[in-house]
Design a protein around this motif. Structure first.
Motif, PDB file in Angstrom:
ATOM      1  N   MET A   1       0.852  -1.198   0.000  1.00  0.00           N
ATOM      2  CA  MET A   1       0.000   0.000   0.000  1.00  0.00           C
ATOM      3  C   MET A   1       0.885   1.245   0.000  1.00  0.00           C
ATOM      4  SD  MET A   1      -2.738   1.240   2.831  1.00  0.00           S
ATOM      5  CE  MET A   1      -3.787  -0.167   2.636  1.00  0.00           C
ATOM      6  N   GLU A   2       0.689   2.104  -1.012  1.00  0.00           N
ATOM      7  CA  GLU A   2       1.574   3.248  -1.183  1.00  0.00           C
ATOM      8  C   GLU A   2       1.383   4.307  -0.098  1.00  0.00           C
ATOM      9  OE1 GLU A   2       1.039   4.758  -5.073  1.00  0.00           O
ATOM     10  OE2 GLU A   2       1.818   2.968  -6.066  1.00  0.00           O
ATOM     11  N   ASN A   3       0.165   4.443   0.412  1.00  0.00           N
ATOM     12  CA  ASN A   3      -0.117   5.542   1.337  1.00  0.00           C
ATOM     13  C   ASN A   3      -0.151   5.083   2.787  1.00  0.00           C
ATOM     14  OD1 ASN A   3      -0.414   7.434  -0.773  1.00  0.00           O
ATOM     15  ND2 ASN A   3      -2.465   6.630  -1.173  1.00  0.00           N
ATOM     16  N   ILE A   4       0.627   4.037   3.118  1.00  0.00           N
ATOM     17  CA  ILE A   4       0.576   3.494   4.462  1.00  0.00           C
ATOM     18  C   ILE A   4       0.954   4.541   5.514  1.00  0.00           C
ATOM     19  CG2 ILE A   4       2.891   2.503   4.164  1.00  0.00           C
ATOM     20  CD1 ILE A   4       0.109   1.157   6.431  1.00  0.00           C
ATOM     21  N   GLU A   5       1.937   5.418   5.203  1.00  0.00           N
ATOM     22  CA  GLU A   5       2.347   6.426   6.193  1.00  0.00           C
ATOM     23  C   GLU A   5       1.197   7.360   6.540  1.00  0.00           C
ATOM     24  OE1 GLU A   5       4.110   5.826   3.440  1.00  0.00           O
ATOM     25  OE2 GLU A   5       6.107   5.162   4.099  1.00  0.00           O
ATOM     26  N   SER A   6       0.463   7.803   5.513  1.00  0.00           N
ATOM     27  CA  SER A   6      -0.638   8.736   5.778  1.00  0.00           C
ATOM     28  C   SER A   6      -1.781   8.034   6.515  1.00  0.00           C
ATOM     29  CB  SER A   6      -1.144   9.362   4.478  1.00  0.00           C
ATOM     30  OG  SER A   6      -1.649   8.372   3.613  1.00  0.00           O
ATOM     31  N   ILE A   7      -1.994   6.735   6.209  1.00  0.00           N
ATOM     32  CA  ILE A   7      -3.049   5.981   6.903  1.00  0.00           C
ATOM     33  C   ILE A   7      -2.677   5.796   8.362  1.00  0.00           C
ATOM     34  CG2 ILE A   7      -4.171   3.720   7.062  1.00  0.00           C
ATOM     35  CD1 ILE A   7      -4.025   3.596   3.997  1.00  0.00           C
ATOM     36  N   GLU A   8      -1.414   5.432   8.621  1.00  0.00           N
ATOM     37  CA  GLU A   8      -0.950   5.283  10.002  1.00  0.00           C
ATOM     38  C   GLU A   8      -1.181   6.574  10.782  1.00  0.00           C
ATOM     39  OE1 GLU A   8       2.812   2.207   9.321  1.00  0.00           O
ATOM     40  OE2 GLU A   8       3.108   4.376   9.204  1.00  0.00           O
ATOM     41  N   LYS A   9      -0.778   7.670  10.172  1.00  0.00           N
ATOM     42  CA  LYS A   9      -0.900   8.965  10.852  1.00  0.00           C
ATOM     43  C   LYS A   9      -2.359   9.321  11.096  1.00  0.00           C
ATOM     44  CE  LYS A   9       0.645  13.769  10.607  1.00  0.00           C
ATOM     45  NZ  LYS A   9       1.298  14.811   9.779  1.00  0.00           N
ATOM     46  N   ARG A  10      -3.205   9.075  10.090  1.00  0.00           N
ATOM     47  CA  ARG A  10      -4.625   9.407  10.234  1.00  0.00           C
ATOM     48  C   ARG A  10      -5.283   8.581  11.332  1.00  0.00           C
ATOM     49  NH1 ARG A  10      -6.287   8.176   5.403  1.00  0.00           N
ATOM     50  NH2 ARG A  10      -7.526   6.319   5.834  1.00  0.00           N
ATOM     51  N   LEU A  11      -4.992   7.290  11.347  1.00  0.00           N
ATOM     52  CA  LEU A  11      -5.569   6.417  12.380  1.00  0.00           C
ATOM     53  C   LEU A  11      -5.090   6.831  13.764  1.00  0.00           C
ATOM     54  CD1 LEU A  11      -5.243   2.899  10.687  1.00  0.00           C
ATOM     55  CD2 LEU A  11      -7.302   4.284  10.902  1.00  0.00           C
ATOM     56  N   TRP A  12      -3.803   7.133  13.872  1.00  0.00           N
ATOM     57  CA  TRP A  12      -3.260   7.530  15.169  1.00  0.00           C
ATOM     58  C   TRP A  12      -3.913   8.827  15.660  1.00  0.00           C
ATOM     59  CZ3 TRP A  12      -0.959   6.204  19.458  1.00  0.00           C
ATOM     60  CH2 TRP A  12      -0.502   7.210  20.313  1.00  0.00           C
ATOM     61  N   GLU A  13      -3.979   9.811  14.769  1.00  0.00           N
ATOM     62  CA  GLU A  13      -4.539  11.107  15.182  1.00  0.00           C
ATOM     63  C   GLU A  13      -5.992  10.968  15.602  1.00  0.00           C
ATOM     64  OE1 GLU A  13      -3.743  13.646  11.866  1.00  0.00           O
ATOM     65  OE2 GLU A  13      -1.687  14.103  12.523  1.00  0.00           O
ATOM     66  N   ALA A  14      -6.748  10.135  14.877  1.00  0.00           N
ATOM     67  CA  ALA A  14      -8.157   9.931  15.225  1.00  0.00           C
ATOM     68  C   ALA A  14      -8.279   9.242  16.584  1.00  0.00           C
ATOM     69  CB  ALA A  14      -8.847   9.104  14.146  1.00  0.00           C
ATOM     70  N   ALA A  15      -7.484   8.190  16.796  1.00  0.00           N
ATOM     71  CA  ALA A  15      -7.555   7.454  18.058  1.00  0.00           C
ATOM     72  C   ALA A  15      -7.053   8.301  19.220  1.00  0.00           C
ATOM     73  CB  ALA A  15      -6.736   6.159  17.954  1.00  0.00           C
ATOM     74  N   ASP A  16      -5.959   9.031  19.003  1.00  0.00           N
ATOM     75  CA  ASP A  16      -5.395   9.835  20.094  1.00  0.00           C
ATOM     76  C   ASP A  16      -6.287  11.022  20.419  1.00  0.00           C
ATOM     77  OD1 ASP A  16      -3.224  10.090  21.964  1.00  0.00           O
ATOM     78  OD2 ASP A  16      -2.629  11.887  20.870  1.00  0.00           O
ATOM     79  N   ASP A  17      -6.993  11.523  19.416  1.00  0.00           N
ATOM     80  CA  ASP A  17      -7.962  12.596  19.645  1.00  0.00           C
ATOM     81  C   ASP A  17      -9.053  12.142  20.603  1.00  0.00           C
ATOM     82  OD1 ASP A  17      -7.489  15.033  18.602  1.00  0.00           O
ATOM     83  OD2 ASP A  17      -9.175  14.996  17.217  1.00  0.00           O
ATOM     84  N   LEU A  18      -9.514  10.898  20.390  1.00  0.00           N
ATOM     85  CA  LEU A  18     -10.546  10.350  21.273  1.00  0.00           C
ATOM     86  C   LEU A  18     -10.002  10.199  22.692  1.00  0.00           C
ATOM     87  CD1 LEU A  18     -12.109   7.643  18.928  1.00  0.00           C
ATOM     88  CD2 LEU A  18     -13.070   9.853  19.529  1.00  0.00           C
ATOM     89  N   ARG A  19      -8.746   9.746  22.794  1.00  0.00           N
ATOM     90  CA  ARG A  19      -8.149   9.609  24.128  1.00  0.00           C
ATOM     91  C   ARG A  19      -8.060  10.965  24.826  1.00  0.00           C
ATOM     92  NH1 ARG A  19      -4.257  11.036  26.790  1.00  0.00           N
ATOM     93  NH2 ARG A  19      -3.284  12.043  25.012  1.00  0.00           N
ATOM     94  N   ALA A  20      -7.652  11.984  24.071  1.00  0.00           N
ATOM     95  CA  ALA A  20      -7.497  13.322  24.648  1.00  0.00           C
ATOM     96  C   ALA A  20      -8.818  13.844  25.201  1.00  0.00           C
ATOM     97  CB  ALA A  20      -6.944  14.282  23.600  1.00  0.00           C
TER      98      ALA A  20
END
Length: 695
Positions: free
Chosen positions: A1-20
């Motif tokens: 998958m070419e956009n794995i870095e952007s997917i990782e970042k998007r998933l992290w930001e979404a999950a960490d936003d919920l934690r915050a």
């Protein structure tokens, strides 16, 4: 998958936003989140394997046999009962207790798989139902529907790394930076037999070994057997989940390696690798004084009957686990290589075995939760006779890539270049030449796609230049305004003329250079040196053209802005606002695409130059400030120190002939972004503290 870095970042930001926005700390949050990634991966793998199984199920009397758990086992996949499937959790009624449903999903998997018993997280009752619903939706991202286990493994590792950065669980020491793990694996090359990590943390050494074997065309579960020890039960769960996400098998025991040898692997291991905790004190000397894993004795006992520093206990263990041809690689505190007293005595004995192979110094800031420098140690019981009393010293403290304001790592090319020094040390010249050949091949590929990028850029440049010239010719402007516009257009014309001249020269030089390349020539050092010498003109032209492209873009954009803001161009009939806006946006994309190609080939040629300037004969040489091959006599004269910097000297200061302004700006933005994140985190923490105080 070419956009794995952007997917990782998007998933992290979404999950960490919920934690915050919850009351949960990272320590409470990280294991359940990793559990959801595990469930999502298991479901994707289940669907893929289920489809394969259905195609081959036997039929009798028109009735197809039911799918069984054993069908999935044969394909290294988990069979999931319906309640453990991710779509079941996503589609359940809104009023259903999602926390309980996820716990039941985990229980069902553990009931079916003994190895995962007690491993999967179950503490989902700490989440509010709404938060869990949103978390499930985060990992139901459409981009994950058809990806394979490697991608989920990457995402799992990415989340572990991010949680380590936040200091979750034991200061994040369950995670060894990938760069260091890869350097260890590149050096010891674990490709068969028993692989042991007696301080295995989250299992990163095993996972990176599997990636290494994949690149070699081998299956990890067939080629090696993983054994691990870890004293923390929570971290063992992380490791077992990590292995499962990557489809790996391993035997991991809960044990304190200072006192226990659960797998009984003395002199049986082909490979040992570890990142043990540094400078551990208060190890009970009485309990270990007769340990057969300590053939060199204890490194020093204080008046309380404790070994005051466990570094040399670890080293003795690692060496004792190796079989007659075994290799070990591990991370160690930089203090250990020159420690005095009883530690020096143990170090002397280890050195005198002739099994110390390579030492590599690493600068500070490679760890996520500690800023200390470290060293990578390597043992090799199978060293050839001519290297038996030699040690390769590498000082890599000046080699790094900036990831964030506080974190550094190695780029993939830096890792390969450092590894190539070890190849030369071992006489593996063909691997060294193969790396340079790979760099030449990458340059050739960039040269092949360059005409298309140039054509697109030139078309947009021509359209915008013509628009500006047309406006200058036909717009009724005052003399001062007309002169200002003409000066900009003249400046643009001068740069375009130089650009076109350089471009014509470049195309001719590339054609000539490519015609000189031969497959056999790319395997020969003398011919590789000639190809580099011949390519130098192309290299210089590409640098000049890159600068011209930047200048042309800057002049065109600034001239357009001047026309629209200062000269009120939008009020003139011959100023085609929509067309200019469209071309301008497209021009920006074409510029970036062209510069990526130009700078990529420049970058790869710099890697070739780095290697060829240091090792022009394709043989190991002592390089000031970088590498030196030392004899045991040299080490004895230096008081048995194994600190590379003592031997390699200081590198001469290199002049930066090609200052990378764009990279400097990126570094500044990186630092600002990190500071913004830190400020946001502190603001959230203050706000949370105020809430808890009732303010």
């Amino acid at each position: 998958m070419e956009n794995i870095e952007s997917i990782e970042k998007r998933l992290w930001e979404a999950a960490d936003d919920l934690r915050a926005n919850s009351k949960l700390t990272s320590t409470e949050y990280y294991m359940p989140v990793l559990g959801l990634i595990f469930l999502r991966h298991a479901f994707n793998r289940f669907l893929k394997v289920e489809s394969e199984i259905k195609k081959s199920l036997p039929s009798r009397g028109g009735v197809t046999r039911q799918i069984t758990r054993e069908d999935f086992l044969s394909k290294n996949a988990l069979f999931l009962q319906e309640k453990s499937r991710f779509d079941y959790l996503i589609n359940m009624p809104e009023d259903r207790d999602r926390g309980q449903a996820i716990i039941e999903a985990m229980d069902a998997i553990e009931d079916d798989y003994e190895d995962l018993k007690g491993v999967l997280p179950k503490d989902y009752h700490i989440f509010e139902n709404d938060l869990l619903t949103r978390l499930l939706k985060v990992f139901n991202d459409e981009a994950l529907n058809n990806v394979n286990g490697d991608v989920f493994g990457r995402i799992y590792e990415y989340f572990i790394m991010k949680f380590a950065l936040q200091g979750a669980q034991d200061n994040g020491e369950f995670f060894t930076p990938v760069s260091l793990v890869q350097m260890i694996i590149n050096t010891i090359e674990p490709d068969n037999g028993i692989v042991l990590d007696p301080a295995c943390g989250s299992g990163g050494m095993f996972v990176q070994t599997s990636h290494f074997l994949d690149e070699q065309g081998q299956n990890a579960n067939s080629a090696v057997t993983f054994y691990g020890q870890e004293k923390t039960s929570t971290t063992i769960r992380l490791a077992k989940m990590n292995l499962a996400v990557h489809g790996l098998e391993g035997k991991i025991a809960e044990a304190n390696t200072f006192y226990e040898d659960s797998h009984e692997l003395i002199e049986k291991c082909n490979f040992v690798m570890a990142n043990p905790p540094f400078n551990v004190d208060k190890v009970d000397a009485e309990k270990i004084k007769n340990d057969t894993r300590l053939p060199f004795g204890l490194p020093g006992v204080n008046k309380n009957g404790e070994v005051s520093n466990g570094n040399y206990l670890w080293m003795s263990y690692f060496l004792s686990y190796l079989n007659n041809n075994g290799r070990a690689g591990f991370v160690m505190s930089s203090q250990a290589s020159s420690a005095g007293g009883a530690e020096k005595e143990v170090r002397r004995k280890i050195i005198e075995t002739g099994n110390v192979d390579v030492m590599i110094s690493i600068r500070s800031n490679f760890f996520y939760t500690r800023s200390v420098p470290c060293e990578l140690w390597f043992f090799n019981k199978g060293k050839p006779e001519h290297l038996k009393n030699k040690i390769l010293m590498i000082d890599a403290r000046n080699i790094y890539r900036k990831v964030t304001r506080k974190i550094y790592d190695f780029s993939p090319e830096q890792l390969k270049n450092l590894t190539s020094i070890i190849w030369l040390y071992r006489g593996q010249t063909e691997k060294y030449l193969g790396l340079i050949k790979d760099y030449f091949n990458k340059i050739t590929m960039e040269c092949d796609v360059l005409p298309k990028a140039l054509k697109s850029f030139n078309e947009e440049m021509l359209q915008l230049s013509e628009q500006l010239k047309s406006f200058s010719k036909n717009a009724e402007l005052g003399k001062e305004e007309q002169d200002k516009l003409k000066n900009s257009i003249n400046e643009l014309t001068n740069f375009v003329n130089k650009y076109e001249l350089d471009l014509k020269n470049l195309q001719s030089q590339i054609k000539d250079w490519k015609s000189s390349l031969t497959p056999n020539g790319l395997k020969d050092n003398n011919l590789q040196l000639k190809y580099s010498e011949k390519y130098q003109t192309i290299f210089n032209l590409k640098r000049d053209i890159s600068k011209s492209v930047d200048q042309i873009y800057r002049i065109i954009v600034s001239t357009i802005e001047m026309c629209e803001i200062e000269l009120s161009a939008k009020t003139f009939e011959n100023w085609k606002t929509r067309e200019i806006k469209k071309y301008k946006e497209s021009f920006d994309d074409r510029k970036k695409e062209l510069l990526r190609g130009l700078r990529s080939s420049i970058y790869y040629f710099k890697q070739i130059l780095w290697l060829q300037e240091k090792f022009p004969k394709a043989e190991l040489e002592n390089v000031e400030g970088l590498v030196k091959l030392v004899n045991l006599e040299d080490v004895e004269k230096s008081d048995w120190s194994l600190t590379p910097g003592k031997y390699v000297g200081v590198a001469p200061e290199e002049e930066d002939e090609d200052f990378d302004f764009e990279q400097t700006i990126k570094d500044i933005h990186l630092e600002l972004s990190d500071l913004d994140d830190e400020a946001k985190r502190l603001a959230d923490l203050i706000q949370q503290n105020f809430k808890e105080m009732g303010l």
